[in-house]
Write a protein that holds these residues in place. Structure first.
Motif, PDB file in Angstrom:
ATOM      1  N   VAL A  64     -15.439  -6.606   0.606  1.00 27.48           N
ATOM      2  CA  VAL A  64     -13.984  -6.844   0.845  1.00 27.48           C
ATOM      3  C   VAL A  64     -13.900  -7.584   2.249  1.00 27.48           C
ATOM      4  O   VAL A  64     -14.909  -7.330   3.078  1.00 27.48           O
ATOM      5  CB  VAL A  64     -13.265  -5.061   1.265  1.00 27.48           C
ATOM      6  CG1 VAL A  64     -13.677  -4.688   2.596  1.00 27.48           C
ATOM      7  CG2 VAL A  64     -11.759  -5.379   1.036  1.00 27.48           C
ATOM      8  N   LEU A  77      -5.821  -8.376   3.339  1.00 22.81           N
ATOM      9  CA  LEU A  77      -6.927  -7.746   2.585  1.00 22.81           C
ATOM     10  C   LEU A  77      -7.247  -8.864   1.230  1.00 22.81           C
ATOM     11  O   LEU A  77      -6.421  -8.840   0.409  1.00 22.81           O
ATOM     12  CB  LEU A  77      -6.672  -6.421   2.234  1.00 22.81           C
ATOM     13  CG  LEU A  77      -7.925  -5.601   1.483  1.00 22.81           C
ATOM     14  CD1 LEU A  77      -7.568  -4.117   1.661  1.00 22.81           C
ATOM     15  CD2 LEU A  77      -8.009  -5.663   0.121  1.00 22.81           C
ATOM     16  N   LEU A  88     -11.480  -7.694  -2.766  1.00 21.06           N
ATOM     17  CA  LEU A  88     -12.087  -6.315  -3.058  1.00 21.06           C
ATOM     18  C   LEU A  88     -13.050  -6.195  -4.154  1.00 21.06           C
ATOM     19  O   LEU A  88     -12.359  -6.516  -5.294  1.00 21.06           O
ATOM     20  CB  LEU A  88     -11.185  -5.220  -2.790  1.00 21.06           C
ATOM     21  CG  LEU A  88     -11.735  -3.775  -3.155  1.00 21.06           C
ATOM     22  CD1 LEU A  88     -12.821  -3.372  -2.297  1.00 21.06           C
ATOM     23  CD2 LEU A  88     -10.363  -2.598  -3.320  1.00 21.06           C
ATOM     24  N   THR A 107     -11.788  -0.002   1.747  1.00 18.30           N
ATOM     25  CA  THR A 107      -9.848  -0.147   2.096  1.00 18.30           C
ATOM     26  C   THR A 107      -9.554   0.417   3.324  1.00 18.30           C
ATOM     27  O   THR A 107      -9.028  -0.125   4.234  1.00 18.30           O
ATOM     28  CB  THR A 107      -9.075   0.159   0.922  1.00 18.30           C
ATOM     29  OG1 THR A 107      -9.389  -0.367  -0.405  1.00 18.30           O
ATOM     30  CG2 THR A 107      -7.683  -0.064   1.137  1.00 18.30           C
ATOM     31  N   CYS A 161     -10.830  -1.657   6.105  1.00 21.25           N
ATOM     32  CA  CYS A 161      -9.746  -2.944   6.471  1.00 21.25           C
ATOM     33  C   CYS A 161      -8.594  -2.119   7.172  1.00 21.25           C
ATOM     34  O   CYS A 161      -8.046  -3.043   8.034  1.00 21.25           O
ATOM     35  CB  CYS A 161      -9.394  -3.418   5.054  1.00 21.25           C
ATOM     36  SG  CYS A 161     -10.621  -4.103   4.299  1.00 21.25           S
ATOM     37  N   ALA A 206      -7.953  -0.372  -8.324  1.00 20.92           N
ATOM     38  CA  ALA A 206      -7.758  -0.879  -7.050  1.00 20.92           C
ATOM     39  C   ALA A 206      -5.885  -0.445  -6.564  1.00 20.92           C
ATOM     40  O   ALA A 206      -5.815   0.086  -5.509  1.00 20.92           O
ATOM     41  CB  ALA A 206      -7.841  -2.423  -6.953  1.00 20.92           C
ATOM     42  N   TYR A 210      -4.757   1.521  -3.220  1.00 18.86           N
ATOM     43  CA  TYR A 210      -3.671   0.988  -2.203  1.00 18.86           C
ATOM     44  C   TYR A 210      -2.353   1.739  -2.136  1.00 18.86           C
ATOM     45  O   TYR A 210      -1.836   2.130  -0.952  1.00 18.86           O
ATOM     46  CB  TYR A 210      -3.124  -0.433  -2.939  1.00 18.86           C
ATOM     47  CG  TYR A 210      -4.342  -1.399  -3.046  1.00 18.86           C
ATOM     48  CD1 TYR A 210      -5.472  -1.432  -2.160  1.00 18.86           C
ATOM     49  CD2 TYR A 210      -4.276  -2.307  -3.961  1.00 18.86           C
ATOM     50  CE1 TYR A 210      -6.275  -2.440  -2.387  1.00 18.86           C
ATOM     51  CE2 TYR A 210      -5.081  -3.249  -4.249  1.00 18.86           C
ATOM     52  CZ  TYR A 210      -6.232  -3.423  -3.488  1.00 18.86           C
ATOM     53  OH  TYR A 210      -7.344  -4.175  -3.638  1.00 18.86           O
TER      54      TYR A 210
END
Length: 316
Positions: free
Chosen positions: A226, A238, A241, A257, A260, A283, A287
């Protein structure tokens, strides 16, 4: 004509490398010194360890587990028995076998050695930062798995390592994006070109004070990556990934994640943004769980498919 053995097919430089590592490691962990500061040998302590941690052990099991000659092990056990460290009792499973049990005196001998072994292992790791400690542990697990596949730990217990990129990693990132998205979503080579351009721009314009890449390894193999890039003075992005199929379900996508987010916060960014597609449900779930909000959704035709592009934001 004689058939060559498997050992004969091993390159001489590989043999030298293994022997060099053996010399280095035995010296580094102090195997050549009196073991753990005692007057016992490494084999003696290994036998004590098995006696302390096995349920109702018998001599034949110990010999098999440790790869010891039966006569050699018998002499060690006689010595332990004479010292009052072990007792023998008839085995309920096999009357021809004797169950070996550590006495309280035997445990008094063994337990300080066990603690000393823990302390020495901790001292070996202590000079390394946490990421390097994990890298070393993962490398050891990789060696163990390669030499004895049956000893491989379940995927859920493997140690994953996040590290900085090295030469060759950017090519791997591009390749994995191209192969995975073509295989799983049917995206064509134009997506590979896009990822290659993003990776090239990251390398060419890299700002180490504001940007970062993490490579994820599992058992020594690259399995994910990432990136965080600087979009403006207050906004980070970001990007890229990726996780290989064998690394999914282990929480690595979430971990990457989280790195980040923590990095962006530490650098004082006010917002972390990303662009993704509606079809990337795993994904999107990562998030959403971390507070990213979907702020824009737009259909488009790209990479040979009809897609819905999405912009997500996280206020930091």
């Amino acid at each position: 004509m004689n058939t060559p053995t498997r050992a004969a097919t091993v390159p001489a430089d590989a043999v030298k490398a293994v022997r060099r590592f053996n010399r280095f490691f035995t010296r580094r962990v102090g195997v050549l010194d009196p073991y753990l500061g005692s007057n016992l040998s490494l084999t003696d302590v290994r036998v004590l360890y098995e006696l302390a941690h096995r349920e109702a052990p018998v001599a034949s099991e110990l010999a098999r587990e440790l790869g010891l000659d039966g006569g050699y092990l018998s002499r060690i056990l006689r010595r332990f028995e004479t010292a009052g460290w072990i007792t023998r009792s008839a085995s309920a499973r096999d009357a021809r076998q004797s169950v070996l049990t550590l006495t309280p005196t035997g445990r008094e001998v063994f337990e300080p050695l066990q603690q000393r072994s823990r302390d020495e292992a901790a001292a070996l790791l202590a000079p390394l930062p946490p990421a390097r400690q994990q890298e070393l542990v993962a490398a050891m697990a990789r060696i163990e798995t390669l030499l004895d596949p049956a000893s491989a730990a379940p995927a859920s217990t493997r140690v994953a390592v996040l590290r900085d990129p090295v030469p060759g990693d950017m090519g791997w990132v591009v390749q994995q994006h191209a192969e995975i998205y073509w295989r799983e979503y049917g995206w064509d080579s134009r997506f590979e070109a896009l990822v290659a351009d993003i990776a090239a721009q990251f390398v060419r314009k890299f700002e180490p004070a504001w940007e970062r890449c993490w490579m994820a390894e599992l058992d020594g193999d690259r399995v994910g990556a990432v990136f965080v890039v600087r979009k403006s003075a207050t906004t980070a992005q970001l990007r890229m990934l990726i996780l290989t199929p064998q690394a999914r379900g282990l929480g690595l996508g979430a971990r990457l994640t989280d790195e980040c987010i923590a990095f962006a916060r530490a650098k004082g960014y006010k917002k972390l943004v990303l662009w993704t597609n509606s079809c990337l449900t795993a994904a999107r779930g990562i998030y959403a769980k971390r507070g990213f909000q979907l702020v824009k959704s737009e259909p488009y035709e790209g990479f040979g498919q009809l897609l819905v592009g999405e912009t997500w934001e996280l206020r930091l």
